[in-house]
Design a protein around this motif. Structure first.
Motif, short mmCIF file in Angstrom:
data_model
loop_
_atom_site.label_atom_id
_atom_site.label_comp_id
_atom_site.label_asym_id
_atom_site.label_seq_id
_atom_site.Cartn_x
_atom_site.Cartn_y
_atom_site.Cartn_z
N GLY A 105 0.78 -1.23 0.00
CA GLY A 105 0.00 0.00 0.00
C GLY A 105 0.82 1.28 0.00
N ASN A 106 2.12 1.16 -0.18
CA ASN A 106 2.95 2.37 -0.16
C ASN A 106 3.88 2.44 -1.37
OD1 ASN A 106 4.73 0.36 0.45
ND2 ASN A 106 5.51 1.26 2.33
N GLY A 107 3.42 1.84 -2.47
CA GLY A 107 4.23 1.84 -3.68
C GLY A 107 4.06 3.12 -4.48
N ASN A 108 5.05 3.38 -5.32
CA ASN A 108 5.05 4.58 -6.16
C ASN A 108 5.02 4.12 -7.61
OD1 ASN A 108 5.96 6.76 -7.80
ND2 ASN A 108 6.81 7.75 -5.97
N SER A 109 3.88 4.37 -8.30
CA SER A 109 3.73 3.87 -9.67
C SER A 109 4.72 4.53 -10.63
CB SER A 109 2.29 4.07 -10.17
OG SER A 109 1.94 5.44 -10.12
N ASN A 110 5.01 5.81 -10.42
CA ASN A 110 5.99 6.48 -11.27
C ASN A 110 7.38 5.88 -11.07
OD1 ASN A 110 4.09 8.27 -12.32
ND2 ASN A 110 4.40 9.76 -10.68
N LYS A 111 7.71 5.60 -9.82
CA LYS A 111 9.00 4.98 -9.52
C LYS A 111 9.05 3.57 -10.13
CE LYS A 111 12.98 5.17 -7.22
NZ LYS A 111 13.02 5.16 -5.75
N ARG A 112 7.93 2.86 -10.07
CA ARG A 112 7.84 1.52 -10.67
C ARG A 112 8.18 1.58 -12.15
NH1 ARG A 112 4.23 -0.53 -14.15
NH2 ARG A 112 3.57 -2.72 -14.02
N ASP A 113 7.57 2.52 -12.88
CA ASP A 113 7.81 2.62 -14.32
C ASP A 113 9.25 3.01 -14.62
OD1 ASP A 113 5.15 2.00 -14.66
OD2 ASP A 113 4.50 4.09 -14.91
N GLU A 114 9.80 3.90 -13.80
CA GLU A 114 11.19 4.31 -13.98
C GLU A 114 12.14 3.12 -13.76
OE1 GLU A 114 14.61 6.52 -11.43
OE2 GLU A 114 12.56 7.21 -11.13
N LEU A 115 11.86 2.33 -12.74
CA LEU A 115 12.69 1.17 -12.42
C LEU A 115 12.62 0.11 -13.52
CD1 LEU A 115 11.78 1.00 -8.64
CD2 LEU A 115 14.12 1.10 -9.49
N LEU A 116 11.43 -0.11 -14.06
CA LEU A 116 11.28 -1.07 -15.14
C LEU A 116 12.16 -0.69 -16.33
CD1 LEU A 116 7.41 -1.70 -15.13
CD2 LEU A 116 9.19 -3.38 -14.60
N GLU A 117 12.18 0.62 -16.61
CA GLU A 117 12.99 1.10 -17.73
C GLU A 117 14.47 0.99 -17.42
OE1 GLU A 117 13.59 5.15 -20.44
OE2 GLU A 117 11.88 4.97 -19.07
N ARG A 118 14.87 1.42 -16.23
CA ARG A 118 16.28 1.40 -15.87
C ARG A 118 16.84 -0.02 -15.81
NH1 ARG A 118 18.46 5.54 -12.98
NH2 ARG A 118 20.43 4.41 -13.29
N PHE A 119 16.03 -0.96 -15.30
CA PHE A 119 16.48 -2.35 -15.20
C PHE A 119 16.21 -3.15 -16.48
CE2 PHE A 119 16.53 -1.58 -10.57
CZ PHE A 119 17.74 -2.15 -10.26
N ASP A 120 15.65 -2.48 -17.49
CA ASP A 120 15.41 -3.11 -18.79
C ASP A 120 14.62 -4.41 -18.63
OD1 ASP A 120 15.56 -3.38 -21.54
OD2 ASP A 120 17.46 -4.48 -21.49
N LEU A 121 13.50 -4.32 -17.92
CA LEU A 121 12.65 -5.49 -17.66
C LEU A 121 11.35 -5.39 -18.44
CD1 LEU A 121 12.11 -8.09 -15.98
CD2 LEU A 121 11.03 -6.61 -14.28
N ASP A 122 11.02 -6.42 -19.19
CA ASP A 122 9.76 -6.49 -19.91
C ASP A 122 8.69 -7.02 -18.95
OD1 ASP A 122 7.59 -6.95 -21.51
OD2 ASP A 122 8.64 -8.17 -23.00
N PRO A 123 7.74 -6.17 -18.50
CA PRO A 123 6.76 -6.61 -17.50
C PRO A 123 5.62 -7.43 -18.08
CG PRO A 123 6.34 -4.33 -18.10
CD PRO A 123 7.57 -4.75 -18.86
#
Length: 303
Positions: A105-123
């Motif tokens: 309940g304390n996640g950051n969706s913008n941070k999630r998207d940034e991390l996906l891009e930085r870690f080059d992960l296909d969700p």
């Protein structure tokens, strides 16, 4: 304020002692490195901190709360990444991340998207199709996208390539700058050396040294490379010199820190052309403790 305090913790599994009277302290805002070979007791310590295992003896607290009795309260303020990540095989990586963030309940969706891009992960891929490294990325994205006060990483870069390791290290530094506390368990010495303010070395269930790198390095040998105009005599016989080796025109060796002055005085008599004196790496430090323990055991065994 201390975020983690471990006092006299022992953990036994039957007749086997996994942890033997360990003590460690992690201050607020510190990046704390917990290193040792595989099987040394790192993961057992972390499972006790997480309230997954109960210590046989001793006490451990996080945020001043008992890790066993108050595990639910503690978990509201921590984020954790295991070394071997198991995911739901039929879900996509993105779905797993979203579930984990919603649970907290304390996640950051913008941070999630940034991390996906930085870690080059296909969700969009199913978890069963992920490599070990990509499974690790899912756990890292979920953990780093949460707002926690304490981040516990158990071999977090296992399976990651060097570029992804560097990105992880950048995020850990950002957490520290935000005043967050990080407990990093690893056997990758270079990773700990780059990141950590304080380090504990564990071997066979016992903490054999704890302190800042600066505090620990004064106990270790310096690495020396020297070239002189005239051949150097008497190095082998000098007190405090170890691993002496001649490579082309240079001498490479290690010297005990308290003997450095006398060694430099001696070699200067032969006309120094080139001299390098390098502080020991964490790997030198760790191997020094390890070799010392082996030597001590051999001595005991030969009695």
């Amino acid at each position: 304020m201390n975020v983690i305090e471990v006092r006299g913790v022992t953990k036994k599994f039957g007749n086997f002692t996994a942890l033997n009277n360990i003590n460690l302290t992690v201050g607020e805002g510190e990046i704390y490195g917990f290193i040792g070979p595989n099987g040394a007791g790192k993961s057992t310590t972390i499972r006790i901190l997480l309230g997954m295992l109960k210590a046989t003896d001793g006490k451990a607290t996080i945020f001043g709360k008992d890790v066993w009795k108050d595990a639910v309260e503690i978990h509201k303020r921590i984020s954790y990444v295991p070394g071997d990540v198991n995911l739901w095989p039929t879900l996509t990586g993105g779905e797993v991340i979203d579930i984990l963030l919603k649970l907290r309940g304390n996640g950051n969706s913008n941070k999630r998207d940034e991390l996906l891009e930085r870690f080059d992960l296909d969700p969009t891929k199913k978890c069963r199709a992920y490599s070990k490294g990509n499974r690790q990325k899912v756990a890292l994205v979920a953990a780093l996208a949460q707002d926690a006060d304490l981040y516990i990483f158990d071999e977090p870069t296992s399976g990651l390539d060097p570029l992804m390791e560097r990105i992880f290290q950048e995020y850990v530094r950002e957490l520290s700058q935000e005043g967050k506390t990080v407990f990093l368990s690893s056997h990758i010495l270079s990773e700990v050396e780059k990141l950590c303010d304080k380090v504990a070395i564990i071997r066979q269930g016992e903490i054999i040294e704890e302190g800042t790198l600066k505090e620990m390095r004064h106990l270790t040998r310096m690495n020396v490379i020297v070239q002189t105009k005239e051949p150097i005599d008497g190095l082998k016989e000098m007190d405090g010199i170890h691993h002496l080796e001649k490579r082309d025109k240079e001498w490479h060796f290690q010297v005990d820190a308290d003997k450095m002055g006398s060694v430099i005085t001696h070699i200067s008599e032969f006309g120094i052309i080139h001299l390098e004196s390098l502080p020991p790496t964490l790997e030198d430090l760790f191997m020094g403790f390890y070799e010392g323990s082996v030597l001590s055991e051999n001595k005991r065994g030969n009695r």
